[in-house]
Write a protein that holds these residues in place. Sequence first.
Motif, PDB file in Angstrom:
ATOM      1  N   CYS A  77       2.919  10.974  -7.624  1.00 39.07           N
ATOM      2  CA  CYS A  77       1.510  10.895  -7.398  1.00 39.07           C
ATOM      3  C   CYS A  77       0.825   9.852  -8.497  1.00 39.07           C
ATOM      4  O   CYS A  77       0.039   8.925  -8.383  1.00 39.07           O
ATOM      5  CB  CYS A  77       0.945  12.108  -7.612  1.00 39.07           C
ATOM      6  N   ALA A  78       1.384   9.864  -9.807  1.00 40.44           N
ATOM      7  CA  ALA A  78       0.762   9.121 -11.172  1.00 40.44           C
ATOM      8  C   ALA A  78       1.295   7.705 -10.473  1.00 40.44           C
ATOM      9  O   ALA A  78       0.292   6.787 -10.855  1.00 40.44           O
ATOM     10  CB  ALA A  78       1.389   9.407 -12.098  1.00 40.44           C
ATOM     11  N   HIS A  79       2.483   7.190  -9.794  1.00 40.23           N
ATOM     12  CA  HIS A  79       2.798   6.055  -9.674  1.00 40.23           C
ATOM     13  C   HIS A  79       1.817   5.408  -8.636  1.00 40.23           C
ATOM     14  O   HIS A  79       1.368   4.396  -8.688  1.00 40.23           O
ATOM     15  CB  HIS A  79       4.126   5.899  -9.054  1.00 40.23           C
ATOM     16  N   ASP A  80       1.515   6.168  -7.705  1.00 41.06           N
ATOM     17  CA  ASP A  80       0.589   5.645  -6.706  1.00 41.06           C
ATOM     18  C   ASP A  80      -0.901   5.529  -7.325  1.00 41.06           C
ATOM     19  O   ASP A  80      -1.684   4.399  -6.901  1.00 41.06           O
ATOM     20  CB  ASP A  80       0.402   6.949  -5.448  1.00 41.06           C
ATOM     21  N   ALA A  81      -1.462   6.366  -8.057  1.00 42.43           N
ATOM     22  CA  ALA A  81      -2.541   6.041  -8.893  1.00 42.43           C
ATOM     23  C   ALA A  81      -2.466   4.845  -9.609  1.00 42.43           C
ATOM     24  O   ALA A  81      -3.500   4.061  -9.520  1.00 42.43           O
ATOM     25  CB  ALA A  81      -2.862   7.273  -9.815  1.00 42.43           C
ATOM     26  N   THR A  82      -1.212   4.625 -10.080  1.00 44.72           N
ATOM     27  CA  THR A  82      -1.301   3.297 -11.049  1.00 44.72           C
ATOM     28  C   THR A  82      -1.333   1.969  -9.963  1.00 44.72           C
ATOM     29  O   THR A  82      -2.190   1.101 -10.106  1.00 44.72           O
ATOM     30  CB  THR A  82       0.023   3.244 -11.668  1.00 44.72           C
ATOM     31  N   LYS A  83      -0.773   2.392  -8.861  1.00 43.95           N
ATOM     32  CA  LYS A  83      -0.640   1.106  -7.802  1.00 43.95           C
ATOM     33  C   LYS A  83      -2.094   1.014  -7.360  1.00 43.95           C
ATOM     34  O   LYS A  83      -2.674  -0.105  -7.010  1.00 43.95           O
ATOM     35  CB  LYS A  83       0.230   1.387  -6.694  1.00 43.95           C
ATOM     36  N   GLN A  84      -2.900   2.047  -7.215  1.00 45.28           N
ATOM     37  CA  GLN A  84      -4.294   1.953  -6.752  1.00 45.28           C
ATOM     38  C   GLN A  84      -5.133   1.337  -7.693  1.00 45.28           C
ATOM     39  O   GLN A  84      -6.143   0.588  -7.314  1.00 45.28           O
ATOM     40  CB  GLN A  84      -4.963   3.454  -6.451  1.00 45.28           C
TER      41      GLN A  84
ATOM     42  N   LEU B  70       7.538 -10.698  -3.648  1.00 47.41           N
ATOM     43  CA  LEU B  70       5.914 -10.943  -4.402  1.00 47.41           C
ATOM     44  C   LEU B  70       5.160  -9.794  -3.870  1.00 47.41           C
ATOM     45  O   LEU B  70       4.303  -9.345  -4.802  1.00 47.41           O
ATOM     46  CB  LEU B  70       5.635 -12.129  -4.326  1.00 47.41           C
ATOM     47  N   ALA B  71       5.509  -9.129  -2.979  1.00 50.50           N
ATOM     48  CA  ALA B  71       4.682  -8.045  -2.457  1.00 50.50           C
ATOM     49  C   ALA B  71       5.028  -6.553  -3.019  1.00 50.50           C
ATOM     50  O   ALA B  71       4.489  -5.664  -2.659  1.00 50.50           O
ATOM     51  CB  ALA B  71       4.579  -8.002  -0.943  1.00 50.50           C
ATOM     52  N   CYS B  72       6.329  -6.691  -3.490  1.00 47.75           N
ATOM     53  CA  CYS B  72       6.680  -5.563  -4.008  1.00 47.75           C
ATOM     54  C   CYS B  72       6.303  -5.186  -5.713  1.00 47.75           C
ATOM     55  O   CYS B  72       5.737  -6.412  -6.134  1.00 47.75           O
ATOM     56  CB  CYS B  72       8.281  -5.541  -3.932  1.00 47.75           C
ATOM     57  N   ASP B  73       6.370  -4.083  -6.050  1.00 45.51           N
ATOM     58  CA  ASP B  73       6.164  -3.879  -7.530  1.00 45.51           C
ATOM     59  C   ASP B  73       6.887  -4.432  -8.492  1.00 45.51           C
ATOM     60  O   ASP B  73       6.502  -4.855  -9.678  1.00 45.51           O
ATOM     61  CB  ASP B  73       5.971  -2.209  -7.575  1.00 45.51           C
ATOM     62  N   ILE B  74       8.385  -4.454  -8.393  1.00 51.83           N
ATOM     63  CA  ILE B  74       9.232  -4.664  -9.265  1.00 51.83           C
ATOM     64  C   ILE B  74      10.287  -5.733  -8.736  1.00 51.83           C
ATOM     65  O   ILE B  74      10.962  -5.121  -7.483  1.00 51.83           O
ATOM     66  CB  ILE B  74       9.721  -3.445 -10.000  1.00 51.83           C
ATOM     67  N   ILE B  75      10.550  -6.708  -9.270  1.00 43.40           N
ATOM     68  CA  ILE B  75      11.684  -7.757  -8.676  1.00 43.40           C
ATOM     69  C   ILE B  75      12.801  -7.827  -9.839  1.00 43.40           C
ATOM     70  O   ILE B  75      12.420  -8.202 -10.926  1.00 43.40           O
ATOM     71  CB  ILE B  75      11.034  -8.938  -8.478  1.00 43.40           C
ATOM     72  N   LEU B  76      13.841  -7.377  -9.471  1.00 42.70           N
ATOM     73  CA  LEU B  76      15.137  -7.695 -10.288  1.00 42.70           C
ATOM     74  C   LEU B  76      15.961  -8.618  -9.706  1.00 42.70           C
ATOM     75  O   LEU B  76      16.029  -8.734  -8.236  1.00 42.70           O
ATOM     76  CB  LEU B  76      16.030  -6.172 -10.208  1.00 42.70           C
ATOM     77  N   ALA B  77      16.715  -9.339 -10.400  1.00 46.36           N
ATOM     78  CA  ALA B  77      17.535 -10.502  -9.798  1.00 46.36           C
ATOM     79  C   ALA B  77      18.965 -10.732 -10.727  1.00 46.36           C
ATOM     80  O   ALA B  77      18.876 -10.257 -11.857  1.00 46.36           O
ATOM     81  CB  ALA B  77      16.598 -11.950  -9.904  1.00 46.36           C
TER      82      ALA B  77
ATOM     83  N   ALA C 128       0.856  -1.292  -0.021  1.00 47.26           N
ATOM     84  CA  ALA C 128       0.133   0.078  -0.042  1.00 47.26           C
ATOM     85  C   ALA C 128       0.764   1.242   0.026  1.00 47.26           C
ATOM     86  O   ALA C 128       0.303   2.441   0.139  1.00 47.26           O
ATOM     87  CB  ALA C 128      -1.129   0.062   1.137  1.00 47.26           C
ATOM     88  N   LEU C 129       2.166   1.129  -0.004  1.00 46.86           N
ATOM     89  CA  LEU C 129       3.029   2.350  -0.064  1.00 46.86           C
ATOM     90  C   LEU C 129       2.576   3.062  -1.084  1.00 46.86           C
ATOM     91  O   LEU C 129       2.451   2.503  -2.468  1.00 46.86           O
ATOM     92  CB  LEU C 129       4.458   1.919   0.139  1.00 46.86           C
ATOM     93  N   PRO C 130       2.523   4.440  -0.933  1.00 46.50           N
ATOM     94  CA  PRO C 130       2.235   5.237  -2.209  1.00 46.50           C
ATOM     95  C   PRO C 130       3.332   5.643  -2.998  1.00 46.50           C
ATOM     96  O   PRO C 130       3.380   6.916  -3.664  1.00 46.50           O
ATOM     97  CB  PRO C 130       1.672   6.434  -1.562  1.00 46.50           C
TER      98      PRO C 130
END
Length: 267
Positions: free
Chosen positions: A210-217, A124-131, A102-104
Amino acid sequence: MTDSAATHPTRLERVRTDAGAEVAVLTFAHGQLNLFDQSMFDALRSDVAGLAENPPRAVLLRAEGKVVSAGVDVHIFAGLAAEQAADLWQELFAGICHPLEALPCPVVYAAHGLTLTAAFEIALACDIILASPNAKFGLVENVVGLTPSMGGPQRLAERAGSGRARELVMTGDLYDATTLQSWGVVNAVHDDVDSEARALAARLADGPTCAHDATKQIISAWRSGGVAHADSITSEVSGALFATEDLRGAVRSFLDVGPGKATYQGR
């Protein structure tokens, strides 16, 4: 394990990009194995609560040492009654996974080596996984007669499909980063994953927060209720962006000097 690692199993730092945006870097630093014992879970709950209370413009989760994590310290499970175990999972959802999601702001996870059980579920709870090409991932709870219970199966199913999720969880096998990238679990594989993850977090922090937060919502709404639910909230969530300084400034910049020149302040 050093006394320092035992006392401070995580390290939370706030750094600035060249453009001045704040990035929070949360590092697992709990000895050679980065085991998730009670002190690690307690530290992470505290760290995530701090991030939720005072959000940066991007977050990077990473680990120091040879491995990201060898998993959960099984001593946590010894002697638990069913009700106590259920309470434990509820606490970990409420204190780590759900507030992290839920982090914005964008949340990036960097996996440079072995990433097991709780560490994989948090990824898996994060937005992007790099490895790194050397990273290996596994949900190996079957060795103690358990299924992953911090959201791993359902978040794997979201990224890779239910069949792949069942395979990974039921076999308890280890999977390399390239395989998981082909499944859609890992976003990208890099030789120098730490540098790439830091650069990505900085790039995202410098962007339209703010747009990134909107995308997450919007994506969160899709996850909980499908396309129709996401559609039902999009107009309000997107409409609110037109009251932000970032959008108004970016529109002016676009009209005056063209695309790609706007700067953002996260408000």
